[in-house]
Structure formats: C-alpha cells, structure tokens
Write a protein that holds these residues in place. Structure first.
Motif, mmCIF file in Angstrom:
data_model
loop_
_atom_site.group_PDB
_atom_site.id
_atom_site.type_symbol
_atom_site.label_atom_id
_atom_site.label_comp_id
_atom_site.label_asym_id
_atom_site.label_seq_id
_atom_site.Cartn_x
_atom_site.Cartn_y
_atom_site.Cartn_z
ATOM 1 N N LEU A 154 0.831 -1.208 0.000
ATOM 2 C CA LEU A 154 0.000 0.000 0.000
ATOM 3 C C LEU A 154 0.867 1.259 0.000
ATOM 4 O O LEU A 154 0.637 2.196 -0.774
ATOM 5 C CB LEU A 154 -0.930 -0.004 1.224
ATOM 6 N N GLU A 155 1.891 1.238 0.869
ATOM 7 C CA GLU A 155 2.781 2.395 0.943
ATOM 8 C C GLU A 155 3.467 2.623 -0.408
ATOM 9 O O GLU A 155 3.593 3.745 -0.890
ATOM 10 C CB GLU A 155 3.838 2.184 2.039
ATOM 11 N N ILE A 183 -2.402 6.590 8.578
ATOM 12 C CA ILE A 183 -3.671 6.462 9.290
ATOM 13 C C ILE A 183 -4.362 5.157 8.915
ATOM 14 O O ILE A 183 -4.933 4.471 9.768
ATOM 15 C CB ILE A 183 -4.560 7.696 9.007
ATOM 16 N N LEU A 184 -4.267 4.775 7.659
ATOM 17 C CA LEU A 184 -4.904 3.536 7.216
ATOM 18 C C LEU A 184 -4.226 2.306 7.801
ATOM 19 O O LEU A 184 -4.880 1.330 8.135
ATOM 20 C CB LEU A 184 -4.873 3.442 5.684
ATOM 21 N N SER A 185 -2.888 2.341 7.912
ATOM 22 C CA SER A 185 -2.191 1.093 8.200
ATOM 23 C C SER A 185 -1.619 0.964 9.601
ATOM 24 O O SER A 185 -1.473 -0.148 10.101
ATOM 25 C CB SER A 185 -1.086 0.875 7.183
ATOM 26 N N TYR A 212 0.859 10.646 14.302
ATOM 27 C CA TYR A 212 0.202 10.490 13.005
ATOM 28 C C TYR A 212 -0.972 11.444 12.829
ATOM 29 O O TYR A 212 -1.257 11.870 11.704
ATOM 30 C CB TYR A 212 -0.220 9.029 12.801
ATOM 31 N N ALA A 213 -1.640 11.794 13.938
ATOM 32 C CA ALA A 213 -2.691 12.811 13.852
ATOM 33 C C ALA A 213 -2.065 14.155 13.474
ATOM 34 O O ALA A 213 -2.575 14.898 12.632
ATOM 35 C CB ALA A 213 -3.438 12.928 15.178
ATOM 36 N N LEU A 214 -0.925 14.422 14.076
ATOM 37 C CA LEU A 214 -0.204 15.657 13.780
ATOM 38 C C LEU A 214 0.257 15.675 12.325
ATOM 39 O O LEU A 214 0.247 16.704 11.646
ATOM 40 C CB LEU A 214 1.009 15.738 14.700
#
Lengths: 122, 138
Positions: free
Chosen positions: A67-68, B32-34, B43-45
C-alpha cells in the motif's frame, strides 16, 4: 521487479531533473528537451505501474508494504504532468525550474519505492 | 504582472509547496490507514501538517488580501510546527519519534519543511511590498 533497473530509473530521472533545474537556473527558456525529459519520466512511471501490477502476480512481491509503495507510485505519477502544466504559464526559466524540481522529487520517490520493494528493514 | 505572488520565483515556490503537500498527504493517509495505533499523536499531527500544506499551497496560488492572510497564517503555523515537533521528536522520541513531515525538523524531507516556511514568508513580504510600492508609484 528488477532491482538495478529501478535504481537506474531513479538515477536517470535524478540526472534529468538536475539537468533541467540547472538549465532553469541558467535562464534557458522552455523547450522540447525539457518537455521530453518530463515525458520520459512519466513514461518510465507508467511502465513501473505495469511492472508493479504484474510482479506480485508472478510471485515477486515487495519486501515492504504494498500500500505504501502504491501511494508513492501514484503520487510520483501525478508530478510530471502537473509540474509541466503548472510550468506552462511561465515559459521562461522559472517554468523550466519547476519541471526540474518536479523531476528531482520523482527521483526521490522512485528511490523510496525501491527501498520499500527491496530493502525493507522492519 | 511581475509582482504577482505566483509568477517568477513564486511559480517554483508554489510547485515545491504542492509537492510537499501531496507527499505529506499521501504519507499521512497511508499512516492512518495502516498503523495509526502505533503513534496516534504523531500520526494525527502528520495529518494536520498535510492539511496545512494543502491550504498554504492554495493560498499562495490565489490572489487577494484574504488569501494573503491565510497564506501567512498557514505558513507561520508550519514554521511553528516544524520547530516544536522537531524539538519534541528529539526530547520525546516515544511520542514523536515517528516518521512525519515535521519530525527531526523535516529530516525525512531533506529539511525542506524547515526552510520552506522561511522562504514562503519572505516571498509574501516581498510581493506584498512590491504591490504596495507599485500602486504608490502609479
């Protein structure tokens, strides 16, 4: 997927990008060579898309996250056409520099893609 | 118009901003997905940073006083972000030591995130001054 070929792709695009960027800094105006460099990078990425679909099917999947990898590939694919379109409003050296910078970014992305595919250390 | 924000050097600046914006957005979506659970805060930042880059890119490319303000605000926020998060990634690696556009002062992006806001603010100041100077002269 062939490791050295992908590294060669990154290097060629980096050289093209550096050449175009230097031309821009040297105040060279937009010309067919610049457009050709952008088209070549774009074409090599389209080939990369095909290879990236085929390789996992024939059993040569990535060592890293697929995916990445695809996020990088799709982003890289967008850059040459977008940079070229954006550059067309300025056919002087700044437009040329835009294409050069865009290609350098693509080269970095292809290098990262190579790392994800072949040398993931997780 | 030479004083326009998106002509001349501005064209290159906005292109670099756009590349950083899509690179940060792409990476953020993937994170965010993985693997959001690994470092929710970082990751929010990362996602916030991506949105700010997108808005900054648009604001730089648009005309008008409001967009100038938006550009200054978002670019100022970036500068603050890269300095604060860059420092926190060194002092609190367990919270911020994850790959994001601002970690380690943008090292993963060749320190471009640290340099770009300074160049961006300089460019806005320069073009705004040229615009004011131009109207006075006319």
């Amino acid at each position: 997927m062939i490791s050295w070929l992908m590294l060669a792709q990154a290097i060629v695009i980096a050289v093209l990008g550096a050449g175009v960027a230097i031309a821009g800094l040297a105040k060279v105006k937009m010309n067919d060579l610049v457009l050709g460099a952008s088209a070549l990078a774009m074409l090599s990425l389209v080939v990369q898309v095909v290879a990236s679909i085929v390789a996992p099917i024939v059993g040569a999947g990535p060592t890293g996250d697929l995916l990445e990898y695809w996020v990088y590939l799709v982003t890289a694919l967008l850059i040459p056409p977008a940079a070229t379109l954006w550059a067309f409003a300025d056919k002087g050296r700044w437009g040329v520099l835009v294409v050069g910078v865009g290609l350098l970014a693509v080269a970095v992305m292809v290098y990262r893609m190579h790392q994800i595919w072949f040398v993931q250390v997780v | 118009m030479p004083s326009s924000r998106r002509s001349g050097f501005g064209r290159v600046l906005i292109a670099v901003y756009a590349i950083l914006a899509i690179a940060a957005t792409g990476r953020s979506v993937y994170q965010i997905l993985s693997r959001f659970d690994e470092a929710p805060l970082a990751y929010a930042l990362s996602a916030v940073a991506a949105v700010v880059y997108v808005v900054a890119t648009i604001a730089l490319a648009m005309r008008g006083a409001i967009w100038t303000r938006v550009a200054v605000a978002t670019i100022g926020f970036e500068l603050l972000g890269v300095l604060v998060v860059g420092t926190l990634s060194l002092t609190h690696p367990e919270l911020f030591g994850h790959a994001s556009v601002w970690s380690w002062y943008g090292m993963g992006y060749l320190f471009i995130p640290a340099v770009l806001p300074i160049v961006g603010l300089w460019w806005i100041r320069r073009t705004e001054r040229a615009a004011v100077g131009g109207s006075v002269a006319a």
